[in-house]
Scaffold this motif. Structure first.
Motif: not given
Length: 418
Positions: A373-377
């Motif tokens: 669920g984490a938003v990363v590049a």
């Protein structure tokens, strides 16, 4: 007594294979009056497949070029005439005289010189009067366009005649003028002949649109792992030159093994689907002459390193204009990396008579939601698959595209066994 002109041998445009019936003259490598040897390259022509350099089977002096650059000739049409070895300057001058004022820029006309008059016995010797110079309208126009002072041009032709090459030399050697302030370009209609490679591509794409009921499906993919694999291969095996295109080619071949329905074509005459037991992997390559699709033959037998080497070789030939026509045939599936143009997605047209084409957009940094669920590049790319709906349904096409996407996200699974 006047010496007879050397007998000429006419060399006609040869059959260039692959069922080609015509070719366009791109560039002459020789001029009238030049001396040529057997098998010397004399002209570059462009067929519907590729640019081809044509050698001449005769030795001697070039007497005539039968077509100017830009002319389209049929196979068997006269191309060049070569005669016995003669003085090059004399042959060139004869050609310019035959051409009239279009080639002889300043001189005494193109007719034959008058016969000398017999001097009466006892008459005083006098110097014959020099014929007045004649400037053709063509010369005036060229001189006016380029600002050339004809009186300042040094002649090199017989009897002090200024030839076309003299004017051209004056144009190229003069000091450059400071550029004038440029005005916005005016809009105007333009007609561009549809010939050579561009015409062949246009015909094939038009046929594809007419005959193939195509559909396109696409997916966004995390390509971070693909770039990491490329970087690792470059560090550990720098001599192999493995890049993203080679990795994608290897992934496509693996996908076609699992989904052979897409490695096919439709034989409309026999109402049959032909599934191939080999992979001829075409890839789109942009050149100065337009888009071409070289084919890596038997790609299913190659390792990633061999694919990289063959892709590099064919790309170099395509960009230099020396790709043989046979290298543009035999494809069963095409890979199109349009991301090099900075675009994200496309719905490309299938390369007839193939059944599918994989398109690859640019790889760019974008926000990506991970499993936790984490938003990363991440490095994200959009893959699109255009397929012939006659050979398979959306389930098969989606299965192939998902398989390719999984291998892009985790290429080590595939590379571990190749």
């Amino acid at each position: 007594m006047t010496a007879a002109a050397p007998a000429g041998q006419v060399f006609r445009l040869p059959d260039l294979g692959e069922g080609l019936t015509e070719a366009e003259i791109v560039e002459w490598k020789v001029a009238v009056g030049d001396t040529v040897e057997i098998d010397q390259i004399v002209v570059e022509v462009e067929t519907a497949k590729a640019a081809v350099e044509v050698p001449v089977p005769y030795a001697g002096t070039v007497l005539e070029l039968h077509a100017a650059a830009g002319t389209v000739l049929a196979v068997g049409a006269p191309l060049i005439e070569v005669g016995g070895r003669a003085d090059p300057a004399a042959a060139r001058y004869r050609e310019e005289e035959r051409a009239g004022s279009g080639n002889v820029l300043i001189g005494y006309g193109t007719g034959a010189a008058p016969e000398p008059r017999r001097r009466r016995r006892g008459a005083a010797r006098t110097r014959p009067a020099r014929a007045p110079r004649v400037i053709s309208p063509l010369v005036r126009r060229i001189a006016a366009e380029h600002g050339v002072d004809l009186a300042a041009v040094t002649p090199t032709g017989p009897r002090g005649v200024i030839l076309r090459r003299d004017v051209e030399r004056a144009i190229t050697t003069r000091a450059p003028e400071p550029p004038a302030p440029s005005a916005p370009p005016a809009l105007a209609d333009e007609r561009i002949p549809l010939r050579g490679v561009r015409r062949a591509v246009a015909d094939k794409l038009s046929r594809s649109r007419r005959e193939i009921p195509d559909a396109t499906t696409w997916v966004d993919v995390d390509a971070t792992g693909l770039l990491a694999a490329r970087d690792e291969l470059r560090r550990s095996c720098p001599d192999l030159g493995i890049g993203v295109l080679a990795l994608l080619a290897r992934i496509c071949v693996d996908g076609l093994r699992r989904f052979p329905e897409l490695n096919a074509s439709v034989d409309t005459g026999r109402a049959e689907i032909v599934r191939y037991g080999h992979v001829g992997l075409g890839f789109a390559a942009q050149t100065d002459r337009g888009l071409v699709v070289p084919v890596v033959r038997d790609a299913h037998l190659m390792t990633t390193a061999r694919l990289a080497a063959e892709l590099a070789r064919l790309t170099g030939l395509a960009r230099s204009g020396s790709l043989p026509p046979a290298a543009l045939t035999g494809g069963t599936f095409t890979l199109n990396n349009y991301g090099v143009f900075g675009v994200d997605g496309s719905t490309p047209i299938i390369n007839h008579p193939e059944a599918a084409l994989l398109g690859v957009g640019r790889i760019a940094d974008r926000p990506w939601v991970t499993t936790g669920g984490a938003v990363v590049a991440r490095k994200v790319v959009q893959l699109s698959l255009t397929f012939d709906h006659r050979v398979c349904d959306g389930g098969t096409a989606g299965g192939f595209l998902r398989h390719v996407a999984d291998r892009v996200e985790n290429p080590s699974v595939l590379l571990a066994h190749t």
